[in-house]
Design an enzyme around this catalytic site. Structure first.
Site, PDB file in Angstrom:
ATOM      1  N   LYS A  40       0.863  -1.182   0.000  1.00 53.11           N
ATOM      2  CA  LYS A  40       0.000   0.000   0.000  1.00 53.11           C
ATOM      3  C   LYS A  40       0.902   1.236   0.000  1.00 53.11           C
ATOM      4  O   LYS A  40       1.411   1.658   1.028  1.00 53.11           O
ATOM      5  CB  LYS A  40      -0.915   0.024   1.233  1.00 53.11           C
ATOM      6  CG  LYS A  40      -2.062   1.010   1.041  1.00 53.11           C
ATOM      7  CD  LYS A  40      -2.380   1.868   2.235  1.00 53.11           C
ATOM      8  CE  LYS A  40      -1.443   2.991   2.492  1.00 53.11           C
ATOM      9  NZ  LYS A  40      -1.363   4.051   1.479  1.00 53.11           N
TER      10      LYS A  40
ATOM     11  N   GLU B 112       9.937   1.661  10.908  1.00 53.38           N
ATOM     12  CA  GLU B 112      11.009   2.650  10.877  1.00 53.38           C
ATOM     13  C   GLU B 112      10.327   4.015  10.831  1.00 53.38           C
ATOM     14  O   GLU B 112       9.507   4.268   9.958  1.00 53.38           O
ATOM     15  CB  GLU B 112      11.902   2.407   9.664  1.00 53.38           C
ATOM     16  CG  GLU B 112      12.500   1.007   9.739  1.00 53.38           C
ATOM     17  CD  GLU B 112      13.374   0.654   8.568  1.00 53.38           C
ATOM     18  OE1 GLU B 112      14.138   1.524   8.137  1.00 53.38           O
ATOM     19  OE2 GLU B 112      13.284  -0.485   8.094  1.00 53.38           O
TER      20      GLU B 112
ATOM     21  N   CYS C 196      14.083  11.488   6.717  1.00 57.42           N
ATOM     22  CA  CYS C 196      14.067  11.143   8.144  1.00 57.42           C
ATOM     23  C   CYS C 196      15.438  11.401   8.745  1.00 57.42           C
ATOM     24  O   CYS C 196      15.579  11.674   9.925  1.00 57.42           O
ATOM     25  CB  CYS C 196      13.675   9.686   8.318  1.00 57.42           C
ATOM     26  SG  CYS C 196      14.731   8.598   7.366  1.00 57.42           S
TER      27      CYS C 196
HETATM   28  P1  NAD Z   1       3.044   8.640   7.196  1.00 52.66           P
HETATM   29  O1  NAD Z   1       3.201   7.951   8.504  1.00 52.66           O
HETATM   30  O2  NAD Z   1       2.052   9.711   7.094  1.00 52.66           O
HETATM   31  O3  NAD Z   1       2.667   7.574   6.069  1.00 52.66           O
HETATM   32  C1  NAD Z   1       3.467   6.428   5.826  1.00 52.66           C
HETATM   33  C2  NAD Z   1       2.613   5.373   5.165  1.00 52.66           C
HETATM   34  O4  NAD Z   1       1.616   4.948   6.088  1.00 52.66           O
HETATM   35  C3  NAD Z   1       1.876   5.856   3.931  1.00 52.66           C
HETATM   36  O5  NAD Z   1       1.855   4.837   2.967  1.00 52.66           O
HETATM   37  C4  NAD Z   1       0.475   6.104   4.462  1.00 52.66           C
HETATM   38  O6  NAD Z   1      -0.516   5.997   3.480  1.00 52.66           O
HETATM   39  C5  NAD Z   1       0.351   4.982   5.461  1.00 52.66           C
HETATM   40  N1  NAD Z   1      -0.676   5.187   6.497  1.00 52.66           N
HETATM   41  C6  NAD Z   1      -1.185   6.348   6.952  1.00 52.66           C
HETATM   42  N2  NAD Z   1      -2.090   6.104   7.928  1.00 52.66           N
HETATM   43  C7  NAD Z   1      -2.125   4.764   8.099  1.00 52.66           C
HETATM   44  C8  NAD Z   1      -2.846   3.892   8.954  1.00 52.66           C
HETATM   45  N3  NAD Z   1      -3.717   4.343   9.861  1.00 52.66           N
HETATM   46  N4  NAD Z   1      -2.634   2.564   8.856  1.00 52.66           N
HETATM   47  C9  NAD Z   1      -1.738   2.076   7.961  1.00 52.66           C
HETATM   48  N5  NAD Z   1      -1.031   2.848   7.115  1.00 52.66           N
HETATM   49  C10 NAD Z   1      -1.223   4.170   7.187  1.00 52.66           C
HETATM   50  O7  NAD Z   1       4.515   9.133   6.773  1.00 52.66           O
HETATM   51  P2  NAD Z   1       4.924   9.932   5.463  1.00 52.66           P
HETATM   52  O8  NAD Z   1       4.439  11.326   5.579  1.00 52.66           O
HETATM   53  O9  NAD Z   1       4.572   9.147   4.265  1.00 52.66           O
HETATM   54  O10 NAD Z   1       6.515   9.896   5.588  1.00 52.66           O
HETATM   55  C11 NAD Z   1       7.244  10.787   6.378  1.00 52.66           C
HETATM   56  C12 NAD Z   1       7.631  10.146   7.687  1.00 52.66           C
HETATM   57  O11 NAD Z   1       8.369   8.959   7.439  1.00 52.66           O
HETATM   58  C13 NAD Z   1       8.536  11.021   8.516  1.00 52.66           C
HETATM   59  O12 NAD Z   1       8.143  10.928   9.859  1.00 52.66           O
HETATM   60  C14 NAD Z   1       9.913  10.401   8.313  1.00 52.66           C
HETATM   61  O13 NAD Z   1      10.828  10.665   9.347  1.00 52.66           O
HETATM   62  C15 NAD Z   1       9.558   8.965   8.221  1.00 52.66           C
HETATM   63  N6  NAD Z   1      10.603   8.189   7.545  1.00 52.66           N
HETATM   64  C16 NAD Z   1      11.371   7.356   8.302  1.00 52.66           C
HETATM   65  C17 NAD Z   1      12.387   6.631   7.703  1.00 52.66           C
HETATM   66  C18 NAD Z   1      13.256   5.700   8.498  1.00 52.66           C
HETATM   67  O14 NAD Z   1      13.993   4.930   7.899  1.00 52.66           O
HETATM   68  N7  NAD Z   1      13.220   5.750   9.819  1.00 52.66           N
HETATM   69  C19 NAD Z   1      12.616   6.768   6.331  1.00 52.66           C
HETATM   70  C20 NAD Z   1      11.796   7.630   5.600  1.00 52.66           C
HETATM   71  C21 NAD Z   1      10.786   8.336   6.214  1.00 52.66           C
END
Ligand code: NAD
Length: 519
Positions: free
Chosen positions: A206, A287, A321
């Site tokens: 997804k 992550e 991140c």
């Molecule tokens: P997000 O948490 O908003 O979304 C991530 C994914 O989760 C998306 O595919 C989204 O559609 C899905 N999602 C949203 N709500 C959900 C739910 N209730 N149940 C299941 N899935 C759901 O994050 P984002 O805005 O896409 O990405 C940015 C974030 O990701 C930042 O916090 C960044 O630090 C983090 N990030 C972390 C790493 C790492 O390796 N630690 C790497 C890249 C990004």
């Protein structure tokens, strides 16, 4: 077949005119494909849904990247069931064949590197260099995990026992829900998906609603190489609509998530609740976010440190991140350092991501833009705005001038909360002791860097700076697969290491087999 050792993919040198022309051509080719209607891909079938959503080019709000189905709970169930059916066969496919799919996908992606990068430029506003790095990392993950899949194959030796033939094998888990973020929409998506698949699991993917076209490109590539239907199922739609159904589905065995802390914690909590007919404790790989700091010591090479901080803070508009969102600077060099940061930051060109001259492109969407601008306003109150902010830029897209906010205290919101945009909080430290305390003073623990020439301080940082990825005298972004296994501590996640030699263990379970030798 002899497989050469893993080496990182080289970045494209766009200063070479031929390479620039190639990328321009790829951008033109991709431009002709924008606006298409896409389908869900479940069990090898392309399905529509009642509702759709659009993905938009953040550099040009009026440009539609594509129209995508909003999967519903029923689609999620179909996708999980399809993945479960496919697991029966895929889990028994020899590791060499599973690895072959990854090797060939890597080779195809390498041939079409600019095309994949052009999708990234268009869909998520990456500048050419950042897009190229994302595609290279995706290729690296495919190459690296293919080799790792082969390494984990077969029976591994254990302590010998007289009269027994013993060993341990790593077997797949089952259906893996892969939920990636939009900020590395190729690399992270490919990394999590390919790790699951090469280990013998099947996947319901997804993608983020901000980057569904890129997910489609990858799925198409995998199927063109011969991935059997049902091994990968693609469902698009809002996480808030279908996320819970996917996470709590009783036939999902493991969840591989990368994204924000809030969503990661929700997934972790929901996954922990067993559902009727569920036979396992779900494994969650999560992550999550960061509030990464770079310490600049009084003994540092100040120019090196200033360019490292600016690259870490503002590369891809601070939407990594691993981005540096706090610079912790020794008071002895504070004023000089802030001045250097200011002149480097003011020189950055902000503009459309498809323009080769742009150093920074847009932020991902309208909501992100408004959140980041709100944080800059908060920062004006919590510190001193030295540079940037919400100055007028082409309003064709979501552009923000990179912001430097000096004299920030550690308990300020902009020093504690992940902003995920081009905003750097600068903090003054009395000495190295205090710098370490300030750097560790968040709930996160993802990346960090220290600039110093003092060997004792380097040793202290290695012991006391509590982050998953520590860098010395270099920027805190740009982790390379294999070289810098990536993942954070504390609220930054479940301590996995993407691109590391133990990563595939997370996608497998170990079966210990002891056979009595009967003469
Ligand atoms: P997000 O948490 O908003 O979304 C991530 C994914 O989760 C998306 O595919 C989204 O559609 C899905 N999602 C949203 N709500 C959900 C739910 N209730 N149940 C299941 N899935 C759901 O994050 P984002 O805005 O896409 O990405 C940015 C974030 O990701 C930042 O916090 C960044 O630090 C983090 N990030 C972390 C790493 C790492 O390796 N630690 C790497 C890249 C990004």
């Amino acid at each position: 077949m002899s497989i050469p050792g893993f080496l990182n993919e080289s970045s494209t040198d766009f200063s070479i005119p031929q390479h620039r022309d190639d990328m321009e051509r790829a951008l033109r080719t991709v431009a002709l494909q924008l606006g298409r209607a896409y389908r869900l891909l479940i069990d090898g079938k392309a399905l529509t849904a009642d509702k759709t959503f659009q993905s938009i080019n953040p550099s040009r709000k009026s440009q539609v990247i594509g129209e995508f189905p909003c999967a519903d709970v029923e689609h999620v169930d179909q996708a999980v069931r399809a993945a479960e059916r496919a697991f029966a066969a895929w889990s028994r496919v020899p590791a060499a064949e599973r690895a072959r799919i990854l090797f060939e996908s890597a080779s195809e992606m390498r041939k079409r590197k600019n095309e994949f990068s052009a999708w990234l430029v268009n869909e998520v506003g990456k500048t050419w260099r950042e897009a190229d790095a994302d595609t290279n990392e995706a290729i690296d993950f495919l190459e690296f995990y293919a080799r790792e899949g082969l390494r984990y194959d077969g029976t591994h030796a254990v302590t010998p026992v007289a009269g027994e033939r013993n060993g341990i094998v790593y077997i797949p888990l089952g259906v893996c829900a892969v939920i990636p973020p939009w900020n590395f929409p190729l690399a992270i998506l490919v990394g999590m998906t390919s790790a699951a698949i090469v280990s013998g699991n099947t996947v319901v993917l997804k993608p983020s609603s901000d980057a569904p076209a890129i997910a489609n490109r990858f799925a198409e590539l995998m199927f063109s190489i011969g991935l059997p239907p049902g091994v990968l199922n693609l469902v698009t739609g809002a996480g808030s609509d279908i996320g819970d159904a996917l996470v709590s589905h009783p036939r999902v065995r493991l969840l591989s998530f990368t994204g924000s802390k809030a969503v990661g914690l929700r997934i972790n909590e929901l996954a922990a609740r067993p559902q009727p007919a569920q036979r396992w404790i779900k494994r969650v790989i999560a992550e999550m976010g960061g509030k990464d700091a770079i310490i600049v010591d009084r003994d540092a090479d100040i120019d090196l440190a200033a360019s490292g901080v600016v690259a870490s803070a503002f590369g891809y508009q601070g939407q990594k991140c691993s981005a540096c969102s706090r610079a912790v600077v020794d008071r002895a060099i504070y004023a000089e350092f802030v001045e250097k940061l200011q002149s480097l930051t003011d020189a950055l060109r902000v503009g459309p991501a498809d323009d080769y001259e742009s150093d920074l492109g847009p932020v991902i969407n309208e909501r992100a833009m408004s959140t980041i601008l709100d944080y800059i306003e908060i920062g004006r109150r919590e510190g001193r705005l030295v540079s940037g902010g919400g100055d007028a830029l082409p309003d064709s897209g979501y552009f923000i001038r990179p912001a430097l906010i000096a004299d920030v205290d550690s308990d300020a919101r902009i020093a504690q909360e992940e902003i995920f945009g081009p905003v750097l909080a600068i903090m003054k430290a009395r000495d190295f002791d205090q710098a370490l305390t300030l750097a560790n003073d968040t709930e996160y623990g993802l990346t960090g860097a220290v600039y110093t020439s003092d060997a004792d301080k380097i040793e202290r940082a290695k012991r006391e700076f509590h982050v998953g990825n520590l860098y010395i005298n270099r920027k805190c972004t740009g982790a390379l697969v294999g070289a810098h296994p990536f993942g954070g501590f504390n609220m930054s996640g479940t301590c996995s290491k993407a691109g590391g030699r133990d990563y595939l263990l997370l996608y497998t379970q170990a079966k210990s087999i002891a056979e009595k030798i009967i003469d």
